[in-house]
Design an enzyme around this catalytic site. Structure first.
Site, PDB file in Angstrom:
ATOM      1  CE  LYS A 195      -0.041   3.904   9.945  1.00 52.55           C
ATOM      2  NZ  LYS A 195       1.041   3.425  10.856  1.00 52.55           N
ATOM      3  CD  GLU A 270       3.317  -7.567  -1.847  1.00 50.15           C
ATOM      4  OE1 GLU A 270       3.367  -7.034  -2.950  1.00 50.15           O
ATOM      5  OE2 GLU A 270       4.297  -8.085  -1.279  1.00 50.15           O
ATOM      6  CB  CYS A 304       7.644 -10.113   3.690  1.00 53.73           C
ATOM      7  SG  CYS A 304       8.058  -9.108   2.279  1.00 53.73           S
ATOM      8  CD  GLU A 401       6.761 -13.140   8.337  1.00 56.33           C
ATOM      9  OE1 GLU A 401       5.829 -12.602   8.959  1.00 56.33           O
ATOM     10  OE2 GLU A 401       7.089 -12.829   7.182  1.00 56.33           O
TER      11      GLU A 401
HETATM   12  P1  NAD Z   1       2.042  -4.659  11.243  1.00 58.15           P
HETATM   13  O1  NAD Z   1       0.961  -5.393  10.548  1.00 58.15           O
HETATM   14  O2  NAD Z   1       2.036  -4.640  12.708  1.00 58.15           O
HETATM   15  O3  NAD Z   1       2.041  -3.122  10.793  1.00 58.15           O
HETATM   16  C1  NAD Z   1       2.062  -2.760   9.437  1.00 58.15           C
HETATM   17  C2  NAD Z   1       1.427  -1.390   9.306  1.00 58.15           C
HETATM   18  O4  NAD Z   1       0.066  -1.489   9.696  1.00 58.15           O
HETATM   19  C3  NAD Z   1       2.036  -0.306  10.192  1.00 58.15           C
HETATM   20  O5  NAD Z   1       2.052   0.917   9.480  1.00 58.15           O
HETATM   21  C4  NAD Z   1       1.061  -0.218  11.344  1.00 58.15           C
HETATM   22  O6  NAD Z   1       1.030   1.033  11.970  1.00 58.15           O
HETATM   23  C5  NAD Z   1      -0.250  -0.476  10.631  1.00 58.15           C
HETATM   24  N1  NAD Z   1      -1.344  -0.949  11.495  1.00 58.15           N
HETATM   25  C6  NAD Z   1      -1.273  -1.622  12.658  1.00 58.15           C
HETATM   26  N2  NAD Z   1      -2.511  -1.816  13.171  1.00 58.15           N
HETATM   27  C7  NAD Z   1      -3.385  -1.263  12.295  1.00 58.15           C
HETATM   28  C8  NAD Z   1      -4.801  -1.118  12.243  1.00 58.15           C
HETATM   29  N3  NAD Z   1      -5.592  -1.589  13.209  1.00 58.15           N
HETATM   30  N4  NAD Z   1      -5.346  -0.490  11.182  1.00 58.15           N
HETATM   31  C9  NAD Z   1      -4.577  -0.021  10.190  1.00 58.15           C
HETATM   32  N5  NAD Z   1      -3.230  -0.090  10.189  1.00 58.15           N
HETATM   33  C10 NAD Z   1      -2.636  -0.718  11.221  1.00 58.15           C
HETATM   34  O7  NAD Z   1       3.387  -5.227  10.654  1.00 58.15           O
HETATM   35  P2  NAD Z   1       4.882  -4.768  10.981  1.00 58.15           P
HETATM   36  O8  NAD Z   1       5.207  -5.296  12.327  1.00 58.15           O
HETATM   37  O9  NAD Z   1       5.085  -3.335  10.701  1.00 58.15           O
HETATM   38  O10 NAD Z   1       5.687  -5.559   9.856  1.00 58.15           O
HETATM   39  C11 NAD Z   1       6.000  -6.898   9.962  1.00 58.15           C
HETATM   40  C12 NAD Z   1       5.048  -7.758   9.158  1.00 58.15           C
HETATM   41  O11 NAD Z   1       4.882  -7.244   7.845  1.00 58.15           O
HETATM   42  C13 NAD Z   1       5.569  -9.155   8.956  1.00 58.15           C
HETATM   43  O12 NAD Z   1       4.536 -10.092   9.202  1.00 58.15           O
HETATM   44  C14 NAD Z   1       5.965  -9.212   7.487  1.00 58.15           C
HETATM   45  O13 NAD Z   1       5.900 -10.460   6.884  1.00 58.15           O
HETATM   46  C15 NAD Z   1       5.037  -8.267   6.872  1.00 58.15           C
HETATM   47  N6  NAD Z   1       5.627  -7.705   5.671  1.00 58.15           N
HETATM   48  C16 NAD Z   1       5.174  -8.129   4.455  1.00 58.15           C
HETATM   49  C17 NAD Z   1       5.729  -7.611   3.297  1.00 58.15           C
HETATM   50  C18 NAD Z   1       5.259  -8.050   1.940  1.00 58.15           C
HETATM   51  O14 NAD Z   1       5.606  -7.408   0.954  1.00 58.15           O
HETATM   52  N7  NAD Z   1       4.490  -9.109   1.842  1.00 58.15           N
HETATM   53  C19 NAD Z   1       6.724  -6.670   3.368  1.00 58.15           C
HETATM   54  C20 NAD Z   1       7.169  -6.262   4.616  1.00 58.15           C
HETATM   55  C21 NAD Z   1       6.601  -6.785   5.758  1.00 58.15           C
END
Ligand code: NAD
Length: 506
Positions: A195, A270, A304, A401
């Site tokens: 997803k 992650e 990230c 962040e």
């Molecule tokens: P997010 O947590 O809002 O969303 C990530 C994913 O989770 C999306 O696909 C979203 O649709 C899904 N999601 C949201 N609510 C959910 C729920 N209730 N149940 C299941 N899935 C759900 O994050 P974002 O805004 O897309 O990305 C930014 C964040 O991601 C930053 O905090 C960044 O640090 C982190 N990030 C980490 C890494 C890593 O490798 N550690 C890599 C990229 C981004």
């Protein structure tokens, strides 16, 4: 803002923007729409909000169908029973197809995310290498044997696939983050429902289509598109998924971990980071300045593993900052389709405003903006490369962040102080040390609590080395040999030769 940075205006962007691409989900080997017929339209953040991709908005029921397809492919399909060699052959063909379609994939990734086209192309080719590495390892996956547990006993440790894996990815590196997980999971013999972020789903669908073309059996790699709740949440809640591999925010990651804990389901997380870049007085300052700029401006800071905290020895602070400011002033940012662009767009207006809010908070807490500090009016959602000085460790810009092109600078005098500052974070995803004294660099990085570290570089990566977080940055490791263990179960088998020892002789 003291000086203007080098903003590139879109020239031929409109002419090169194709009509929006219409995608369908991949479920059980078929292209499908949501049963409701609902769609999500993606407006490109780098091109005045022009619609560049359209994909289905999956309901919980749509996701359950995909989980059913993955379950069937795992429980009754050929994939988990195939030899590593057979799996590897198919995965190598996926890598070949990624290379063959690299331009098309890069364009979609560039338009959906707003990242520079040359960067996007490099990322797609890197992903082909990830698939190639995982394909090679897929036929080298082994367990263990224990031949010294007694003459009448032999111990075997079998590696088995964990089962159906729900993979949830964010918007910043859709193709890379999926390629860091899907080939490792299917390489072990798992089946997957991916997803992607609702903002950037197109290239994940293309990946599953390429995998089908390459001969991956139906149901092994499914992609559902839609919002976090219900689409992602259903993956975590449905008892038919054996594992959730999540990449994204701490907020959502810990929520999913709670759901998984109730079912005693495995999770890989992650999450966020606030990467320190420690620069010692003996560093090569030109290389360090370039690395500092790359570390914080790459992907417009929406990374990230950004090196967003500059920890610099006081003796070289002014000299290093002068070089970083010079790069910040000249680095081309703006139109993602311009091949000279190094910094593209922010993912959404809401996110741009969040970054802006952090900059205002930094100023009101007393930090000084040396360059940038504002959104750039133009044809997309661009934020100027921004450098803060006079930052104190307790300020929000030093702790949280920001996920934007914003560098926070803090000085230090001793290595102990640098390590303490680096570790003074709830995150532990990545860290860099810049020094020409390898012993100093090694001894420093050994004491930093972070999972992905660099000496004299930043945001480097290769399929062989594990990635993952300490502290609130996550749980588990991806890539390298360790990445396969995430998706494996290990079964211990005790074999007894001859008559077993008598328990009750009667
Ligand atoms: P997010 O947590 O809002 O969303 C990530 C994913 O989770 C999306 O696909 C979203 O649709 C899904 N999601 C949201 N609510 C959910 C729920 N209730 N149940 C299941 N899935 C759900 O994050 P974002 O805004 O897309 O990305 C930014 C964040 O991601 C930053 O905090 C960044 O640090 C982190 N990030 C980490 C890494 C890593 O490798 N550690 C890599 C990229 C981004």
């Amino acid at each position: 803002m003291s000086q203007q940075s080098s903003y590139i205006r879109p020239d031929l962007a409109d002419a090169r923007l194709a009509a929006p691409r219409r995608y369908r989900m991949v479920v059980g080997g078929k292209s499908v729409d949501a049963q409701s017929g609902k769609l999500i339209e993606r407006e490109s953040p780098g091109h005045n909000g022009k619609i560049v991709g359209i994909w289905p908005e999956a309901s919980a029921d749509d996701v359950k169908l995909a989980i059913g397809a993955a379950r069937e492919a795992f429980d009754n399909g050929p994939w988990p029973l195939m030899s590593g060699a057979e799996r590897s052959t198919i995965m190598l063909r996926v890598a070949d197809r990624i290379v063959a379609r690299a331009d098309e994939l890069a364009l979609a990734e560039c338009l959906e995310v707003g990242k520079p086209i040359t960067q996007a192309k490099g990322e797609i080719l890197y992903c082909a290498d990830l698939w190639t590495y995982a394909a090679g390892q897929a036929r080298a996956l082994e367990g263990q044997s224990h031949n010294a547990i007694g003459d009448d006993r032999l111990g075997l440790v079998l590696r088995e696939p964990i089962g159906v894996v729900g993979i949830i990815t964010p918007w910043n590196f859709p193709f890379i983050i999926a390629s860091e997980r899907v080939p490792w999971a299917i390489g072990v013999g798992c089946t997957v429902v991916l997803k992607p972020s609702e903002l950037t789903s197109g290239t994940s669908i293309m990946m599953a289509e390429l995998a089908l073309e390459a001969g991956l059996p139906e149901g092994v790699f499914n992609v559902v598109t839609g919002y976090g709740d219900p689409a992602g949440q259903t993956l975590a809640e449905d008892p038919r998924t054996d594992m959730i591999a999540f990449t994204g925010s701490v907020r959502v990651g810990s929520h999913l971990a709670e759901i998984a804990a109730r079912q005693v389901k495995r999770v890989g997380l992650e999450l966020g980071g606030k990467g320190p870049q420690i620069v010692f007085a003996d560093a090569d300052l030109d290389a360090a300045a370039d690395g500092i700029a790359y570390g914080v401006y790459h992907n417009a800071g929406q990374c990230c593993i950004s090196g967003s905290r500059l920890l610099v020895h006081e003796d070289i602070r002014d000299d290093l900052l002068a070089r970083v400011l010079d790069i910040s002033r000249r680095v081309p940012f703006g139109d993602p389709l311009n091949e000279r662009t190094k910094i593209g767009a922010m993912i959404s207006r809401q996110h741009l405003q969040k970054v802006d809010g952090y900059v205002r908070a930094g100023q009101s807490e007393g930090a000084e903006v040396l360059i940038g500090g504002a959104a750039e009016s133009g044809d997309g959602l661009f934020f100027q490369p921004t450098v803060f000085a006079g930052v104190r460790p307790e300020m929000s810009i030093a702790r949280e962040e920001i996920f934007g092109p914003v560098l926070s600078t803090i000085g230090f005098r001793t290595a102990d102080e640098a390590v303490a500052l680096a570790n003074d974070s709830e995150y532990g995803l990545s860290a860099s040390v810049w020094s020409t004294n390898l012993e100093n660099a090694m001894q420093t990085i050994r004491r930093v609590r972070a999972g992905r570290c660099w000496i004299n570089s930043v945001i480097d990566g290769t399929a062989e080395l594990p990635i993952g977080g300490y502290k609130k940055s996550g749980v588990g490791r991806e890539l390298g040999r360790y990445g396969f263990d995430e998706y494996s179960q290990f079964k211990g088998i005790h074999v007894t030769f001859g008559k077993p020892p008598v328990w009750f002789g009667g």
